[in-house]
Design a protein around this motif. Structure first.
Motif, PDB file in Angstrom:
ATOM      1  N   LYS A   1       6.562   4.684  -2.174  1.00 32.20           N
ATOM      2  CA  LYS A   1       5.873   3.409  -1.915  1.00 32.20           C
ATOM      3  C   LYS A   1       4.360   3.594  -1.791  1.00 32.20           C
ATOM      4  O   LYS A   1       3.630   2.626  -1.642  1.00 32.20           O
ATOM      5  N   VAL A   2       3.916   4.859  -1.804  1.00 30.47           N
ATOM      6  CA  VAL A   2       2.485   5.142  -1.666  1.00 30.47           C
ATOM      7  C   VAL A   2       1.839   5.148  -3.047  1.00 30.47           C
ATOM      8  O   VAL A   2       2.304   5.822  -3.959  1.00 30.47           O
ATOM      9  N   GLU A   3       0.790   4.359  -3.202  1.00 30.42           N
ATOM     10  CA  GLU A   3       0.069   4.312  -4.471  1.00 30.42           C
ATOM     11  C   GLU A   3      -1.309   4.918  -4.247  1.00 30.42           C
ATOM     12  O   GLU A   3      -2.057   4.448  -3.387  1.00 30.42           O
TER      13      GLU A   3
ATOM     14  N   VAL B   1      -7.821   3.068   2.997  1.00 29.80           N
ATOM     15  CA  VAL B   1      -6.365   3.003   3.093  1.00 29.80           C
ATOM     16  C   VAL B   1      -5.957   1.585   3.484  1.00 29.80           C
ATOM     17  O   VAL B   1      -6.545   1.002   4.400  1.00 29.80           O
ATOM     18  N   ALA B   2      -4.983   1.057   2.767  1.00 28.12           N
ATOM     19  CA  ALA B   2      -4.422  -0.254   3.107  1.00 28.12           C
ATOM     20  C   ALA B   2      -2.913  -0.091   3.249  1.00 28.12           C
ATOM     21  O   ALA B   2      -2.255   0.423   2.345  1.00 28.12           O
ATOM     22  N   VAL B   3      -2.379  -0.476   4.408  1.00 22.81           N
ATOM     23  CA  VAL B   3      -0.938  -0.388   4.657  1.00 22.81           C
ATOM     24  C   VAL B   3      -0.379  -1.811   4.687  1.00 22.81           C
ATOM     25  O   VAL B   3      -0.805  -2.633   5.496  1.00 22.81           O
ATOM     26  N   HIS B   4       0.545  -2.087   3.771  1.00 20.13           N
ATOM     27  CA  HIS B   4       1.154  -3.418   3.675  1.00 20.13           C
ATOM     28  C   HIS B   4       2.487  -3.400   4.418  1.00 20.13           C
ATOM     29  O   HIS B   4       3.427  -2.726   4.004  1.00 20.13           O
ATOM     30  N   LEU B   5       2.584  -4.138   5.514  1.00 16.79           N
ATOM     31  CA  LEU B   5       3.815  -4.188   6.304  1.00 16.79           C
ATOM     32  C   LEU B   5       4.758  -5.255   5.754  1.00 16.79           C
ATOM     33  O   LEU B   5       4.337  -6.171   5.047  1.00 16.79           O
TER      34      LEU B   5
END
Length: 138
Positions: free
Chosen positions: A43-45, A65-69
């Motif tokens: 899931k990491v791009e 870094v952007a983390v999409h919950l």
């Protein structure tokens, strides 16, 4: 497809999210085959940020870094200098924690602590014999 460096970064980020750290011990064969970790790594791009690249070599360590919950929340942070660099220097506690982790396979925690304490207080030692002795036992 992703490059080896991008896959490596994906694995590191997945490990960091699962365990709160990414360290050499986590690259054991068993870890590399862990389905939960591999599913999260997928899931990491990892991709280039042209705006950061445009800043030139002085900012080559800068990352965004952007983390999409799952609930739609996006957590974002940009870091200019890597942890441990001059511009983002770690505390003595961080350095000792890393030292302890690095030597944990070779030294008992009390022995590692004794060495760290001596190094942090070099100015107070009357002789280096004790430190040399402790290192020789390592």
């Amino acid at each position: 497809g992703m490059t080896a460096a991008q896959l490596n970064m994906s694995f590191c980020l997945a490990t960091l999210l699962i365990e709160g750290d990414c360290f050499v011990d986590q690259f054991a064969e068993t870890m590399l085959a862990d389905p939960e970790r591999l599913a999260l790594a997928a899931k990491v791009e990892v991709r280039e940020a042209p705006a950061i690249s445009a800043l030139g070599s002085k900012f080559r360590h800068m990352v965004h870094v952007a983390v999409h919950l799952a609930d739609g929340t996006v957590l974002e942070e940009t870091v200019e200098a890597p942890r441990g660099s001059e511009r983002n220097f770690p505390s003595a506690e961080d350095v000792v924690a890393k030292f302890s982790k690095l030597v944990s396979r070779r030294l008992a925690p009390a022995h590692a602590k004794r060495i760290a304490d001596m190094v942090l207080n070099l100015d107070k030692l009357t002789s280096l014999d004790e430190l040399i002795g402790a290192l020789a036992l390592a």
